[in-house]
Design an enzyme around this catalytic site. Structure first.
Site, PDB file in Angstrom:
ATOM      1  N   ARG A  88       0.844  -1.215   0.019  1.00 20.84           N
ATOM      2  CA  ARG A  88       0.123  -0.037  -0.034  1.00 20.84           C
ATOM      3  C   ARG A  88       0.753   1.261   0.124  1.00 20.84           C
ATOM      4  NH1 ARG A  88      -4.911  -2.418   1.948  1.00 20.84           N
ATOM      5  NH2 ARG A  88      -6.578  -0.742   2.012  1.00 20.84           N
ATOM      6  N   ARG A 146      -9.681   7.227   3.742  1.00 16.99           N
ATOM      7  CA  ARG A 146      -9.083   6.287   3.033  1.00 16.99           C
ATOM      8  C   ARG A 146      -8.598   6.381   1.563  1.00 16.99           C
ATOM      9  NH1 ARG A 146     -12.652   1.574   3.859  1.00 16.99           N
ATOM     10  NH2 ARG A 146     -11.105   0.207   3.144  1.00 16.99           N
TER      11      ARG A 146
HETATM   12  P1  ADP Z   1     -10.250  -2.256   1.222  1.00 13.64           P
HETATM   13  O1  ADP Z   1     -10.004  -3.682   0.504  1.00 13.64           O
HETATM   14  O2  ADP Z   1     -11.620  -1.916   1.483  1.00 13.64           O
HETATM   15  O3  ADP Z   1      -9.542  -1.322   0.671  1.00 13.64           O
HETATM   16  P2  ADP Z   1      -8.717  -3.396   3.281  1.00 13.64           P
HETATM   17  O4  ADP Z   1      -9.418  -4.542   4.008  1.00 13.64           O
HETATM   18  O5  ADP Z   1      -7.596  -3.973   2.368  1.00 13.64           O
HETATM   19  O6  ADP Z   1      -9.473  -2.233   2.623  1.00 13.64           O
HETATM   20  O7  ADP Z   1      -7.875  -2.375   4.451  1.00 13.64           O
HETATM   21  C1  ADP Z   1      -8.328  -1.931   5.554  1.00 13.64           C
HETATM   22  C2  ADP Z   1      -7.570  -1.165   6.666  1.00 13.64           C
HETATM   23  O8  ADP Z   1      -6.643  -2.104   7.156  1.00 13.64           O
HETATM   24  C3  ADP Z   1      -6.763  -0.353   5.803  1.00 13.64           C
HETATM   25  O9  ADP Z   1      -7.447   0.987   5.731  1.00 13.64           O
HETATM   26  C4  ADP Z   1      -5.364   0.037   6.658  1.00 13.64           C
HETATM   27  O10 ADP Z   1      -5.868   0.732   7.869  1.00 13.64           O
HETATM   28  C5  ADP Z   1      -5.155  -1.421   7.147  1.00 13.64           C
HETATM   29  N1  ADP Z   1      -4.570  -2.167   6.207  1.00 13.64           N
HETATM   30  C6  ADP Z   1      -4.721  -3.244   5.071  1.00 13.64           C
HETATM   31  N2  ADP Z   1      -3.702  -3.498   4.518  1.00 13.64           N
HETATM   32  C7  ADP Z   1      -2.727  -2.720   4.860  1.00 13.64           C
HETATM   33  C8  ADP Z   1      -1.420  -2.322   4.433  1.00 13.64           C
HETATM   34  N3  ADP Z   1      -0.726  -3.206   3.474  1.00 13.64           N
HETATM   35  N4  ADP Z   1      -0.653  -1.353   5.011  1.00 13.64           N
HETATM   36  C9  ADP Z   1      -1.127  -0.768   5.890  1.00 13.64           C
HETATM   37  N5  ADP Z   1      -2.338  -0.873   6.404  1.00 13.64           N
HETATM   38  C10 ADP Z   1      -3.274  -1.642   5.988  1.00 13.64           C
END
Ligand code: ADP
Length: 191
Positions: A88, A146
């Protein structure tokens, strides 16, 4: 086969990675799911992560990278992996390059699912209504945050993978089936 699937919140990464898991027998590594799992279990990491996730910010790189490293090693004999929600930011992308190199694995494709911000806001509002509190980070205010985090941090991985010649951008505003098809068409080149 190793694939990274990324895109803004609400772009349909989950739906598309489920499809790829079914079709190609890949193991899905979703950092969001791993973190929610830790929250459910009530671990120390889960407690720390929850506050950060609820604010729409990113959880610290060292936690995320350690989680991914553990899973990659645990399942090193698998057919392949699909990374969903990871990397990310550029630090995570560079850490993944090193992890894969050390494990002698090659990244095939990086798929960006591209969707306009306005459409995402509509989708996420509907999802929030349907899911009712199932995900405490799925409300319009946190989504806006986000999305901002996505534009500031996650989009920076695009030039990194473009330079490597691995980036494929698909139009995430088409129907689910059309998006799946577009992804598969691009993957076939690399199988
Ligand atoms: P979506 O698929 O709806 O975009 P995710 O389920 O991947 O969301 O992620 C939800 C939250 O989990 C993010 O907003 C972040 O806070 C945390 N998160 C998930 N993956 C990462 C990552 N690779 N690095 C940092 N934070 C993460």
């Amino acid at each position: 086969m190793i694939i990274i699937l990324f895109g803004p919140p609400g772009a349909g990464k989950g739906t598309q990675s489920d499809n790829l898991v079914k079709k190609f027998g890949l193991i899905q590594l979703s950092t969001g799911d791993m973190l929610r799992g830790a929250i459910e279990k009530g671990t120390k990491l889960g407690l720390e992560a929850k506050a950060v996730m609820d604010s729409g910010e990113l959880v610290s790189d060292h936690i995320i990278i350690a989680m991914i490293e553990e899973k990659l090693k645990e399942k090193s004999e698998s057919n392949g992996f699909i990374f969903d929600g990871f990397p990310r930011n550029i630090e995570q992308a560079k850490a993944l390059d090193i992890l894969l190199e050390n494990l002698n694995k090659k990244l095939d494709s990086v798929i960006e699912i591209s969707v306009n911000d306005e459409i995402l806001i509509d989708r996420i509002k509907n999802r929030a209504k349907e899911m009712r509190d199932a995900r405490s980070d799925d409300n319009a205010d946190i989504l806006a945050k986000r999305l901002k985090v996505y534009h500031i941090n996650t989009e920076k991985i695009i030039p990194h993978y473009k330079k490597m010649g691995k980036l494929v951008t698909v139009d995430g505003m088409k129907s689910i089936d059309e998006v799946s098809q577009e992804i598969e068409n691009n993957l076939n080149l690399n199988i």
